[in-house]
Design a protein around this motif. Structure first.
Motif, PDB file in Angstrom:
ATOM      1  N   TYR A  37      32.183  55.600 -59.163  1.00 27.03           N
ATOM      2  CA  TYR A  37      31.711  56.233 -57.759  1.00 27.03           C
ATOM      3  C   TYR A  37      30.407  56.081 -57.515  1.00 27.03           C
ATOM      4  O   TYR A  37      29.811  56.721 -58.451  1.00 27.03           O
ATOM      5  N   ASN A  38      29.705  55.050 -57.041  1.00 22.22           N
ATOM      6  CA  ASN A  38      28.526  54.882 -57.205  1.00 22.22           C
ATOM      7  C   ASN A  38      27.512  55.607 -56.319  1.00 22.22           C
ATOM      8  O   ASN A  38      27.935  56.229 -55.436  1.00 22.22           O
ATOM      9  N   LEU A  39      26.182  55.454 -56.459  1.00 16.49           N
ATOM     10  CA  LEU A  39      25.189  56.422 -55.820  1.00 16.49           C
ATOM     11  C   LEU A  39      25.319  56.050 -54.409  1.00 16.49           C
ATOM     12  O   LEU A  39      24.869  56.968 -53.288  1.00 16.49           O
ATOM     13  N   ASN A  40      25.505  54.957 -54.152  1.00 17.92           N
ATOM     14  CA  ASN A  40      25.546  54.598 -52.677  1.00 17.92           C
ATOM     15  C   ASN A  40      26.581  55.223 -52.020  1.00 17.92           C
ATOM     16  O   ASN A  40      26.312  55.800 -50.516  1.00 17.92           O
ATOM     17  N   ALA A  41      27.820  54.986 -52.599  1.00 12.40           N
ATOM     18  CA  ALA A  41      29.083  55.710 -52.002  1.00 12.40           C
ATOM     19  C   ALA A  41      28.955  57.340 -51.835  1.00 12.40           C
ATOM     20  O   ALA A  41      29.182  57.959 -50.986  1.00 12.40           O
ATOM     21  N   GLY A  75       7.234  67.609 -65.379  1.00 14.70           N
ATOM     22  CA  GLY A  75       6.613  66.763 -64.402  1.00 14.70           C
ATOM     23  C   GLY A  75       7.440  66.461 -63.205  1.00 14.70           C
ATOM     24  O   GLY A  75       8.248  67.504 -62.771  1.00 14.70           O
ATOM     25  N   SER A  76       7.366  65.401 -62.535  1.00 16.99           N
ATOM     26  CA  SER A  76       8.055  65.089 -61.223  1.00 16.99           C
ATOM     27  C   SER A  76       9.519  64.641 -61.505  1.00 16.99           C
ATOM     28  O   SER A  76      10.323  64.575 -60.614  1.00 16.99           O
ATOM     29  N   GLY A  77       9.661  64.339 -62.669  1.00 17.19           N
ATOM     30  CA  GLY A  77      11.172  63.830 -62.911  1.00 17.19           C
ATOM     31  C   GLY A  77      11.116  62.289 -62.838  1.00 17.19           C
ATOM     32  O   GLY A  77      12.396  61.583 -62.906  1.00 17.19           O
ATOM     33  N   TYR A  78      10.191  61.733 -62.281  1.00 21.05           N
ATOM     34  CA  TYR A  78      10.114  60.127 -62.120  1.00 21.05           C
ATOM     35  C   TYR A  78       9.986  59.222 -63.225  1.00 21.05           C
ATOM     36  O   TYR A  78       9.211  59.809 -64.292  1.00 21.05           O
ATOM     37  N   ARG A 136      16.639  60.894 -55.005  1.00 22.66           N
ATOM     38  CA  ARG A 136      17.564  59.457 -55.442  1.00 22.66           C
ATOM     39  C   ARG A 136      16.771  58.760 -56.841  1.00 22.66           C
ATOM     40  O   ARG A 136      17.425  58.362 -57.777  1.00 22.66           O
ATOM     41  N   GLY A 137      15.582  58.604 -56.497  1.00 19.72           N
ATOM     42  CA  GLY A 137      14.882  58.009 -57.988  1.00 19.72           C
ATOM     43  C   GLY A 137      14.794  58.573 -59.180  1.00 19.72           C
ATOM     44  O   GLY A 137      14.949  58.090 -60.293  1.00 19.72           O
ATOM     45  N   PRO A 138      14.574  60.160 -59.070  1.00 17.71           N
ATOM     46  CA  PRO A 138      14.092  60.803 -60.420  1.00 17.71           C
ATOM     47  C   PRO A 138      15.191  60.692 -61.451  1.00 17.71           C
ATOM     48  O   PRO A 138      16.200  60.830 -60.957  1.00 17.71           O
ATOM     49  N   VAL A 139      14.949  60.708 -62.471  1.00 14.56           N
ATOM     50  CA  VAL A 139      16.077  60.974 -63.733  1.00 14.56           C
ATOM     51  C   VAL A 139      16.097  62.073 -63.869  1.00 14.56           C
ATOM     52  O   VAL A 139      17.032  62.769 -64.330  1.00 14.56           O
ATOM     53  N   LEU A 140      15.189  63.111 -63.739  1.00 15.06           N
ATOM     54  CA  LEU A 140      15.505  64.471 -63.877  1.00 15.06           C
ATOM     55  C   LEU A 140      15.936  65.323 -62.427  1.00 15.06           C
ATOM     56  O   LEU A 140      15.513  64.859 -61.428  1.00 15.06           O
ATOM     57  N   GLY A 141      16.673  66.129 -62.628  1.00 22.80           N
ATOM     58  CA  GLY A 141      16.820  67.036 -61.318  1.00 22.80           C
ATOM     59  C   GLY A 141      17.464  66.063 -60.354  1.00 22.80           C
ATOM     60  O   GLY A 141      17.227  66.427 -59.109  1.00 22.80           O
ATOM     61  N   GLY A 142      18.418  65.086 -60.581  1.00 27.40           N
ATOM     62  CA  GLY A 142      18.874  64.243 -59.687  1.00 27.40           C
ATOM     63  C   GLY A 142      19.857  64.569 -58.798  1.00 27.40           C
ATOM     64  O   GLY A 142      20.867  64.049 -58.324  1.00 27.40           O
ATOM     65  N   TYR A 143      19.186  65.264 -57.421  1.00 21.38           N
ATOM     66  CA  TYR A 143      19.933  65.906 -56.532  1.00 21.38           C
ATOM     67  C   TYR A 143      19.756  64.925 -55.271  1.00 21.38           C
ATOM     68  O   TYR A 143      18.772  64.342 -55.306  1.00 21.38           O
ATOM     69  N   ARG A 144      20.605  65.146 -54.405  1.00 18.67           N
ATOM     70  CA  ARG A 144      20.458  64.229 -53.080  1.00 18.67           C
ATOM     71  C   ARG A 144      20.589  65.297 -52.133  1.00 18.67           C
ATOM     72  O   ARG A 144      21.829  65.896 -51.869  1.00 18.67           O
TER      73      ARG A 144
END
Length: 300
Positions: A107-111, A203-206, A38-46
């Protein structure tokens, strides 16, 4: 963990799942849901998943407190317990998240997260799992989220808590599976864009990771922005795009201005036919009406 189905087209979302153990179709089960990426800017899967039975005998912890090797080891233990544990992943691609958050009807991230969790619970029920309890790491206010899930699944006892991955072993298991899946997907990411010999040391994507910052600067195209690997709806990417990329003037911005002017003009024309007149003033009819002997209704 086999992610080949997702890797075949990582521009769209995907659901992966293990086989459902027979015992989970005959005995009461619980389900844990957590997410990673959820936090990373890279590879942003949930990733959300559902181990299907309590694992009190396993020393499970929040995946973020473990090393990558420790997570891999614990995941293998979970995967070996096929007689009473099952799992599923709902993978939301970075492209799905970005286009959802930036579309006109946002369609936001929480939804997105809530709908992914609902989809996983429904998937377990549809698969015949005798689901009695669900434990969820909260996204947004815990009470509202719990009420939402309880109304959606009235026959299931739902518990939503902050830091649920450190409170309930079943959510810890979900956290580990989710993080391992994300790590695998990011490491083996297949770029759909022609970037040549792309550097995969991102890196981590963060956002606070120096390697991630360096990679974002290196692969920022001043016209086309980032490859789909990057969640361009994320504020970190947006800030770099605004400061480093070319300024674009969209035609629809001009059209919006013209439409507003047209509406204003239309309003001024319609006001001519209004009935209300300032006190003490008389408005002469236009010669178009007088020449044709036409009168307004209030003059008849």
């Amino acid at each position: 963990m086999d992610l080949s189905e997702f890797e075949a087209d990582n521009s769209v979302s995907c659901r992966l799942a293990s086989a459902v153990p027979d015992v989970c179709r005959s005995e009461d089960c619980c389900l844990g849901i957590d997410e990673a990426g959820r936090g990373p800017v890279l590879g942003g899967y949930r990733y959300c998943n559902h181990p299907l039975r309590e694992l009190d005998h396993c020393a499970l912890l929040d995946s973020k407190t473990l090393t990558e090797d420790e997570r891999e080891t614990l995941f293998l233990k979970l995967d070996e317990a096929k007689d009473f544990v099952g799992w599923a992943l709902q993978i939301l691609s970075p492209n799905t998240i970005s286009t959802s958050m930036l579309r006109r009807a946002k369609y936001n991230l929480n939804a997105l997260s809530h709908d992914a969790a609902i989809g996983l619970v429904q998937y377990a029920l549809d698969s015949g799992v005798q689901l009695k309890e669900v434990f969820v790491d909260t996204v947004g206010p815990a009470e509202k989220y719990q009420e939402k899930l309880s109304q959606r699944f009235p026959g299931v006892e739902v518990t939503v808590r902050p830091k649920a991955d450190s409170l309930f072993p079943i959510v810890s298991a979900a956290s580990i599976c989710a993080k391992v899946a994300r790590d695998h997907a990011v490491k083996s990411w297949k770029f759909r864009e022609n970037l040549g010999d792309v550097d995969t040391d991102y890196g981590s994507g963060y956002p606070n990771d120096p390697k991630t910052k360096s990679w974002l600067l290196k692969y920022l195209d001043p016209v086309f922005g980032y490859p789909q690997f990057v969640r361009f709806s994320w504020s970190t990417a947006q800030t770099l795009l605004e400061s480093k990329s070319m300024t674009v003037h969209w035609d629809d911005d001009k059209e919006d201005g013209e439409k507003a002017a047209s509406r204003q003009k239309c309003a001024s024309v319609l006001s001519y036919f209004g009935r209300s007149k300032p006190q003490g003033t008389a408005r002469e009819p236009h010669r178009y009406f007088s020449e044709r002997k036409l009168q307004t209704l209030d003059m008849l």
